[in-house]
Motif scaffolding. Structure first.
Motif, PDB file in Angstrom:
ATOM      1  N   VAL A 190      19.655  -3.345 -10.354  1.00 30.28           N
ATOM      2  CA  VAL A 190      18.817  -3.699 -11.193  1.00 30.28           C
ATOM      3  C   VAL A 190      17.149  -3.116 -10.975  1.00 30.28           C
ATOM      4  CG1 VAL A 190      17.546  -5.772 -12.464  1.00 30.28           C
ATOM      5  CG2 VAL A 190      19.991  -5.926 -12.187  1.00 30.28           C
ATOM      6  N   ASN A 191      16.756  -2.219 -12.020  1.00 31.98           N
ATOM      7  CA  ASN A 191      15.459  -1.700 -11.608  1.00 31.98           C
ATOM      8  C   ASN A 191      14.153  -2.621 -11.811  1.00 31.98           C
ATOM      9  OD1 ASN A 191      13.230  -0.005 -11.236  1.00 31.98           O
ATOM     10  ND2 ASN A 191      13.990   1.335 -12.520  1.00 31.98           N
ATOM     11  N   LEU A 192      13.721  -3.214 -10.807  1.00 34.84           N
ATOM     12  CA  LEU A 192      12.719  -4.092 -10.858  1.00 34.84           C
ATOM     13  C   LEU A 192      11.441  -3.307 -10.281  1.00 34.84           C
ATOM     14  CD1 LEU A 192      14.126  -7.476  -9.626  1.00 34.84           C
ATOM     15  CD2 LEU A 192      13.711  -6.747 -12.058  1.00 34.84           C
ATOM     16  N   SER A 193      11.394  -1.923 -10.540  1.00 38.78           N
ATOM     17  CA  SER A 193      10.135  -1.302 -10.090  1.00 38.78           C
ATOM     18  C   SER A 193       8.941  -1.513 -10.907  1.00 38.78           C
ATOM     19  CB  SER A 193      10.479   0.347 -10.242  1.00 38.78           C
ATOM     20  OG  SER A 193      11.390   0.577  -9.193  1.00 38.78           O
ATOM     21  N   LEU A 194       7.803  -1.401 -10.312  1.00 36.28           N
ATOM     22  CA  LEU A 194       6.551  -2.031 -11.157  1.00 36.28           C
ATOM     23  C   LEU A 194       6.386  -1.002 -12.184  1.00 36.28           C
ATOM     24  CD1 LEU A 194       3.911  -3.186  -8.172  1.00 36.28           C
ATOM     25  CD2 LEU A 194       4.844  -4.496 -10.063  1.00 36.28           C
ATOM     26  N   ASP A 195       5.918  -1.458 -13.332  1.00 37.43           N
ATOM     27  CA  ASP A 195       5.431  -0.532 -14.452  1.00 37.43           C
ATOM     28  C   ASP A 195       4.212   0.133 -14.019  1.00 37.43           C
ATOM     29  OD1 ASP A 195       6.325  -2.891 -17.030  1.00 37.43           O
ATOM     30  OD2 ASP A 195       7.763  -1.217 -15.928  1.00 37.43           O
ATOM     31  N   LEU A 196       3.848   1.278 -14.501  1.00 35.78           N
ATOM     32  CA  LEU A 196       2.530   1.895 -14.051  1.00 35.78           C
ATOM     33  C   LEU A 196       1.577   1.220 -14.322  1.00 35.78           C
ATOM     34  CD1 LEU A 196       3.502   5.699 -15.153  1.00 35.78           C
ATOM     35  CD2 LEU A 196       3.126   4.500 -12.702  1.00 35.78           C
ATOM     36  N   SER A 197       1.433   0.462 -15.573  1.00 35.59           N
ATOM     37  CA  SER A 197       0.381  -0.397 -16.068  1.00 35.59           C
ATOM     38  C   SER A 197       0.179  -1.568 -14.900  1.00 35.59           C
ATOM     39  CB  SER A 197       0.722  -0.964 -17.408  1.00 35.59           C
ATOM     40  OG  SER A 197       1.938  -1.724 -17.351  1.00 35.59           O
ATOM     41  N   MET A 198       1.112  -1.835 -14.334  1.00 36.21           N
ATOM     42  CA  MET A 198       0.895  -3.119 -13.470  1.00 36.21           C
ATOM     43  C   MET A 198       0.688  -2.806 -11.890  1.00 36.21           C
ATOM     44  SD  MET A 198       1.343  -5.723 -15.308  1.00 36.21           S
ATOM     45  CE  MET A 198       1.260  -6.758 -14.075  1.00 36.21           C
ATOM     46  N   GLU A 199       0.447  -1.412 -11.581  1.00 32.39           N
ATOM     47  CA  GLU A 199       0.503  -0.986 -10.181  1.00 32.39           C
ATOM     48  C   GLU A 199      -0.884  -1.241  -9.462  1.00 32.39           C
ATOM     49  OE1 GLU A 199       1.829   3.040  -9.715  1.00 32.39           O
ATOM     50  OE2 GLU A 199       3.858   2.433  -9.609  1.00 32.39           O
ATOM     51  N   SER A 200      -1.953  -1.468 -10.545  1.00 33.07           N
ATOM     52  CA  SER A 200      -3.520  -1.659 -10.256  1.00 33.07           C
ATOM     53  C   SER A 200      -3.620  -3.016  -9.913  1.00 33.07           C
ATOM     54  CB  SER A 200      -4.277  -1.094 -11.406  1.00 33.07           C
ATOM     55  OG  SER A 200      -4.190  -1.656 -12.780  1.00 33.07           O
ATOM     56  N   LEU A 201      -2.624  -3.850 -10.262  1.00 32.20           N
ATOM     57  CA  LEU A 201      -2.772  -5.537 -10.518  1.00 32.20           C
ATOM     58  C   LEU A 201      -2.032  -5.980  -9.218  1.00 32.20           C
ATOM     59  CD1 LEU A 201      -2.763  -6.175 -14.331  1.00 32.20           C
ATOM     60  CD2 LEU A 201      -4.765  -6.013 -12.655  1.00 32.20           C
ATOM     61  N   ILE A 202      -0.746  -5.324  -9.020  1.00 28.76           N
ATOM     62  CA  ILE A 202       0.139  -6.031  -8.060  1.00 28.76           C
ATOM     63  C   ILE A 202       0.561  -4.940  -6.996  1.00 28.76           C
ATOM     64  CG2 ILE A 202       2.486  -7.149  -7.756  1.00 28.76           C
ATOM     65  CD1 ILE A 202       2.340  -8.024 -10.822  1.00 28.76           C
ATOM     66  N   LYS A 203       0.552  -5.254  -5.900  1.00 29.61           N
ATOM     67  CA  LYS A 203       0.627  -4.456  -4.693  1.00 29.61           C
ATOM     68  C   LYS A 203       2.022  -4.553  -4.153  1.00 29.61           C
ATOM     69  CE  LYS A 203      -0.652  -1.021  -1.767  1.00 29.61           C
ATOM     70  NZ  LYS A 203      -1.025   0.134  -1.906  1.00 29.61           N
ATOM     71  N   GLU A 204       3.004  -3.665  -4.466  1.00 35.07           N
ATOM     72  CA  GLU A 204       4.229  -3.682  -3.612  1.00 35.07           C
ATOM     73  C   GLU A 204       3.863  -3.562  -2.216  1.00 35.07           C
ATOM     74  OE1 GLU A 204       7.981  -4.601  -3.987  1.00 35.07           O
ATOM     75  OE2 GLU A 204       7.044  -3.826  -5.726  1.00 35.07           O
ATOM     76  N   LEU A 205       4.317  -4.775  -1.442  1.00 35.29           N
ATOM     77  CA  LEU A 205       4.062  -4.690  -0.177  1.00 35.29           C
ATOM     78  C   LEU A 205       5.170  -4.269   0.990  1.00 35.29           C
ATOM     79  CD1 LEU A 205       2.369  -8.185  -0.003  1.00 35.29           C
ATOM     80  CD2 LEU A 205       1.026  -5.856   0.036  1.00 35.29           C
ATOM     81  N   ARG A 255       3.938  -8.326  -4.217  1.00 36.66           N
ATOM     82  CA  ARG A 255       5.387  -8.619  -3.942  1.00 36.66           C
ATOM     83  C   ARG A 255       6.201  -7.996  -2.865  1.00 36.66           C
ATOM     84  NH1 ARG A 255       8.244  -6.231  -9.323  1.00 36.66           N
ATOM     85  NH2 ARG A 255       8.620  -4.521  -7.899  1.00 36.66           N
ATOM     86  N   PHE A 256       7.168  -8.791  -2.298  1.00 38.27           N
ATOM     87  CA  PHE A 256       7.965  -8.278  -1.150  1.00 38.27           C
ATOM     88  C   PHE A 256       9.457  -8.175  -1.360  1.00 38.27           C
ATOM     89  CE2 PHE A 256       9.515  -8.584   3.277  1.00 38.27           C
ATOM     90  CZ  PHE A 256       8.547  -7.478   3.770  1.00 38.27           C
TER      91      PHE A 256
END
Length: 309
Positions: A190-205, A255-256
């Motif tokens: 399942v692809n749970l990658s961040l949407d481009l619109s959310m990358e500025s709000l949520i950091k993939e750690l 997110r981690f």
């Protein structure tokens, strides 16, 4: 005559105890029956000393963390022991080797409980003698009852997991089990990658960034997840909503991915996904409750209010 009777009684007690190859949790009884002349035996008056596992894949558990394990979507193999029990000392290297055999398996995890430090836990789990090994999965448990060898322990886990009603497909490769699908907890890619619109709000750690945020003077709201977990799939859109709502506040969201960083999540005592925590000034606050935006929002607001953040 009395002396001969006393010696015969002691010998019979030792042989009988050795045939069981276990120590009762009553440490005084253990000391008297098996270790009458052995200062290394069970000593109820000795200073508490937790065993030092040689395996990085075995997690020490307490009442709280064991409860989290049993509620998690993983299989947990738990070893119950006493630090001064002779049979436990003999079994320790075997258990560590057994756990290492499954180091590449991401669905079968290993823990241990010191019954001297956690007697109530052991009593609640029906542990009356040690060493004892149990396999847990979603409110089901089974106890190992054969000879304590690495081979038999591995076969026991493989057989139990493969026969579990929760497993749809299991393949055994070189003594390890590769679980390809688990009901209620696993889905394929399942692809749970961040949407481009959310990358500025949520950091993939990544592991280093996770360490970097811990001393942050700004609170970090971090969710730990697994892409294959359907509960995570349901929760992450709610997490996105919270990040959007609170983007003007002095907090950050991250997110981690525990599927890619299993060891790190174990070190952080993450035993179930999704998990939500606040990291702030080297302190960790855990969220406990339903995973919806409406439930988590007041928890975050209360934290910010109480910490003047």
């Amino acid at each position: 005559m009395c002396l001969l009777f006393f010696v015969a009684h002691c010998v019979c007690s030792i042989v009988r105890a050795q045939s069981d190859m276990s120590c009762p949790l009553n440490t005084e009884s253990c000391e008297q029956s098996v270790f009458e002349d052995d200062s290394e035996g069970c000593d109820m008056y000795s200073e508490l000393s937790q065993r030092k596992s040689n395996s990085e894949f075995v997690t020490p558990l307490t009442a709280e963390t064991l409860k989290e394990c049993l509620a998690s979507p993983y299989f947990w193999v738990v070893y119950y022991y006493l630090p001064h029990c002779h049979w436990c000392k003999e079994f320790n290297p075997t258990f560590d080797s057994f756990a290492s055999n499954f180091k590449d398996n991401k669905t079968i995890l290993f823990g241990e409980v010191d019954c001297q430090r956690n007697p109530d836990v052991c009593k609640a789990q029906g542990i009356f003698s040690v060493p004892d090994v149990k396999l847990y999965y979603q409110n089901n448990k089974t106890t190992f009852s054969e000879d304590r060898t690495t081979e038999k322990l591995s076969k026991w886990v493989e057989d139990t997991v493969s026969k579990s009603k929760f497993v749809e497909n299991a393949s055994l490769e070189q003594g390890n089990i590769s679980i390809s699908s688990l009901q209620k907890s696993e889905k394929n890619d399942v692809n749970l990658s961040l949407d481009l619109s959310m990358e500025s709000l949520i950091k993939e750690l990544d592991p280093q960034l996770l360490e970097d945020v811990k001393p942050s003077p700004e609170p970090w709201i971090i969710t730990f997840y697994r892409p294959s977990c359907e509960f995570c799939q349901a929760w992450l859109p709610h997490f996105n909503v919270l990040a959007e709502e609170m983007q003007k506040m002095k907090i950050k969201f991250g997110r981690f991915n525990c599927a890619d960083n299993m060891k790190i999540c174990k070190n952080e005592n993450i035993f179930g996904a999704p998990s939500v925590r606040i990291y702030h000034n080297n302190n960790i606050t855990k969220y406990r409750g339903e995973k919806t935006a409406n439930d988590v929002r007041p928890w975050i607001n209360e934290y910010l209010k109480s910490h003047n953040a």
